[in-house]
Scaffold this motif. Structure first.
Motif, PDB file in Angstrom:
ATOM      1  N   ARG A 312      82.232  62.205  10.011  1.00 28.38           N
ATOM      2  CA  ARG A 312      81.186  62.360  11.034  1.00 28.38           C
ATOM      3  C   ARG A 312      81.809  62.618  12.409  1.00 28.38           C
ATOM      4  O   ARG A 312      81.275  63.401  13.201  1.00 28.38           O
ATOM      5  N   PHE A 313      82.909  61.947  12.681  1.00 28.25           N
ATOM      6  CA  PHE A 313      83.609  62.153  13.941  1.00 28.25           C
ATOM      7  C   PHE A 313      84.104  63.593  14.036  1.00 28.25           C
ATOM      8  O   PHE A 313      83.904  64.276  15.056  1.00 28.25           O
ATOM      9  N   TYR A 314      84.728  64.083  12.964  1.00 27.14           N
ATOM     10  CA  TYR A 314      85.226  65.461  12.922  1.00 27.14           C
ATOM     11  C   TYR A 314      84.073  66.447  13.136  1.00 27.14           C
ATOM     12  O   TYR A 314      84.173  67.364  13.959  1.00 27.14           O
ATOM     13  N   ASP A 315      82.986  66.259  12.403  1.00 29.06           N
ATOM     14  CA  ASP A 315      81.855  67.184  12.509  1.00 29.06           C
ATOM     15  C   ASP A 315      81.232  67.140  13.898  1.00 29.06           C
ATOM     16  O   ASP A 315      80.811  68.173  14.444  1.00 29.06           O
ATOM     17  N   LEU A 352      87.795  65.111  25.727  1.00 27.72           N
ATOM     18  CA  LEU A 352      87.522  63.680  25.873  1.00 27.72           C
ATOM     19  C   LEU A 352      86.033  63.424  26.062  1.00 27.72           C
ATOM     20  O   LEU A 352      85.481  62.448  25.521  1.00 27.72           O
ATOM     21  N   ASP A 353      85.374  64.289  26.815  1.00 33.14           N
ATOM     22  CA  ASP A 353      83.920  64.163  26.967  1.00 33.14           C
ATOM     23  C   ASP A 353      83.230  64.308  25.605  1.00 33.14           C
ATOM     24  O   ASP A 353      82.260  63.592  25.306  1.00 33.14           O
ATOM     25  N   ALA A 354      83.744  65.224  24.788  1.00 32.26           N
ATOM     26  CA  ALA A 354      83.176  65.414  23.449  1.00 32.26           C
ATOM     27  C   ALA A 354      83.418  64.186  22.575  1.00 32.26           C
ATOM     28  O   ALA A 354      82.553  63.808  21.770  1.00 32.26           O
ATOM     29  N   VAL A 355      84.588  63.564  22.710  1.00 32.35           N
ATOM     30  CA  VAL A 355      84.877  62.338  21.958  1.00 32.35           C
ATOM     31  C   VAL A 355      83.895  61.236  22.364  1.00 32.35           C
ATOM     32  O   VAL A 355      83.313  60.551  21.511  1.00 32.35           O
ATOM     33  N   LYS A 356      83.693  61.073  23.668  1.00 30.88           N
ATOM     34  CA  LYS A 356      82.757  60.046  24.155  1.00 30.88           C
ATOM     35  C   LYS A 356      81.352  60.290  23.605  1.00 30.88           C
ATOM     36  O   LYS A 356      80.683  59.363  23.129  1.00 30.88           O
ATOM     37  N   ALA A 357      80.892  61.518  23.676  1.00 28.59           N
ATOM     38  CA  ALA A 357      79.543  61.840  23.210  1.00 28.59           C
ATOM     39  C   ALA A 357      79.411  61.612  21.706  1.00 28.59           C
ATOM     40  O   ALA A 357      78.378  61.119  21.227  1.00 28.59           O
ATOM     41  N   THR A 358      80.449  61.963  20.966  1.00 30.57           N
ATOM     42  CA  THR A 358      80.412  61.792  19.512  1.00 30.57           C
ATOM     43  C   THR A 358      80.405  60.322  19.135  1.00 30.57           C
ATOM     44  O   THR A 358      79.645  59.894  18.251  1.00 30.57           O
ATOM     45  N   LEU A 359      81.248  59.529  19.795  1.00 33.26           N
ATOM     46  CA  LEU A 359      81.256  58.089  19.528  1.00 33.26           C
ATOM     47  C   LEU A 359      79.892  57.481  19.832  1.00 33.26           C
ATOM     48  O   LEU A 359      79.382  56.638  19.080  1.00 33.26           O
ATOM     49  N   SER A 360      79.286  57.896  20.931  1.00 34.73           N
ATOM     50  CA  SER A 360      77.985  57.378  21.307  1.00 34.73           C
ATOM     51  C   SER A 360      76.933  57.734  20.268  1.00 34.73           C
ATOM     52  O   SER A 360      76.112  56.894  19.861  1.00 34.73           O
ATOM     53  N   ALA A 361      76.973  58.967  19.785  1.00 33.58           N
ATOM     54  CA  ALA A 361      76.018  59.417  18.770  1.00 33.58           C
ATOM     55  C   ALA A 361      76.189  58.648  17.469  1.00 33.58           C
ATOM     56  O   ALA A 361      75.231  58.434  16.721  1.00 33.58           O
TER      57      ALA A 361
END
Length: 369
Positions: A312-315, A352-361
């Motif tokens: 899910r993190f990768y996607d 990094l912004d994408a990582v933050k958004a993905t973790l939040s989702a």
């Protein structure tokens, strides 16, 4: 949708001008194409301060083809190879030697531990039959930088010959024949030189190559035969990847314009610093200490949060414009993020912004392992 940016160890994101260089068709016997090859071979030897002693021999295929050509051509059938192993690519060199029918042994350290010059010193003292030593400069299994300068000094002191897999480091990390005496170094078109995948190359001592006639275990991977072909008519023996080579010619020009090894390495180091600092701020832990971390690809331990799932993190990152790499370790559950390609610190900040958004989702509170 624009193509995602590749935070991988290669293939990687290339410039528009490198891509555009592949739009033209070249005849493999055409004078203009031959001139691209001639410039390319000369420039590659210059990049490791070896223009007077070594020659660059390109080989069709991925970088592993070049490594196999290097081992199969330069290690005599009566020779013995000692491989320093601390990851998948060292292990692959052992397997290459076995398939080629060469006598081979290895010294293994953990994937998060640099190879040991002291252990090499003891092994060479104990085994006079070893003719060649092989080492990976940057072992991308973990992103670890090995002490090739110390390995080279030990190897030279014992009168043996050094083969270097510089696949993930060539063009961004310093490697000079004056400081690191080597018989040959192998790399490829699609890593730090930022070309397209399709061929590898070996920069090899001219005298050693001349003495290697008849060593090779495969016609297509015979570096001596390939070299003699270039020396005779400046042409490839078999159909070359013309579009990839044209792109690589452009990539080499862009590498030089950026400041060569020093300039490219500086940008990658800045990318790495932004990435590591930002991921640590999110709770992620790097596998390696900074002292042995190469600015090529960084391994992060998997978060302990039960809401985290790598797929899910990768996607999620892919949907937000970034492609990362799964882990390849046995010592830790992990994933990897690259720092190389046509990327700068601003791209790393966006990642990094994408990582933050993905973790939040995903509902992941922290990247802490």
């Amino acid at each position: 949708m624009p193509a995602p940016l590749l935070l991988t160890p290669g293939p990687l994101t290339t410039t528009r001008t490198v891509k555009e260089a592949m739009l033209r068709d070249y005849g493999s016997r055409d004078g203009e194409f031959i001139a691209i090859n001639t410039r390319m071979r000369a420039r590659l030897a210059e990049l490791v301060d070896a223009a007077g002693t070594h020659v660059a021999v390109p080989v069709q295929g991925s970088g592993t083809f070049a490594v196999e050509a290097m081992i199969g051509t330069l290690v005599p059938r009566t020779g013995r190879l000692l491989v320093l192993v601390n990851g998948a690519y060292g292990t692959r060199m052992v397997r290459i030697a076995e398939v080629a029918g060469r006598s081979v042994t290895s010294i293994e350290t953990a994937e998060n531990v640099p190879v040991s010059p002291a252990a090499l010193d003891a092994a060479l003292a104990a085994d006079p039959d070893v003719t060649h030593v092989a080492v990976v400069q940057c072992e991308t299994t973990a992103g670890l930088l090995n002490p090739v300068d110390e390995v080279a000094r030990v190897t030279a002191r014992h009168g043996r010959r050094l083969l270097i897999d510089a696949m993930s480091s060539f063009g961004a990390l310093p490697l000079s024949r004056a400081a690191v005496p080597f018989e040959a170094v192998a790399a490829s078109s699609n890593k730090c030189l930022q070309g397209a995948p399709g061929f590898g190359f070996v920069i090899v001592d001219r005298d050693a190559l001349a003495a290697a006639a008849g060593n090779a275990h495969a016609l297509t991977l015979d570096l001596h035969d390939q070299w003699r072909g270039f020396e005779t008519n400046a042409q490839w023996r078999f159909t070359p990847p013309t579009h990839v080579i044209a792109a690589f010619g452009q990539a080499l020009a862009e590498h030089e314009a950026e400041g060569g090894v020093e300039g490219r390495g500086r940008r990658y180091a800045a990318n790495c610093r932004v990435l590591v600092d930002g991921m640590r701020a999110l709770g992620f832990e790097t596998l390696l200490p900074d002292a042995v971390q190469a600015p090529i690809i960084v391994t992060f331990r998997m978060p302990a949060d039960p809401a985290f799932a790598f797929d899910r993190f990768y996607d999620g990152l892919r949907d937000r414009g970034f492609v990362i790499y799964p882990g390849k370790l046995t010592v830790a559950d992990s994933f990897r993020m690259g720092c190389i390609g046509d990327l700068g610190p601003a791209h790393m900040s966006a990642a990094l912004d994408a990582v933050k958004a993905t973790l939040s989702a995903m509902g992941v509170a922290s990247g802490r392992p």
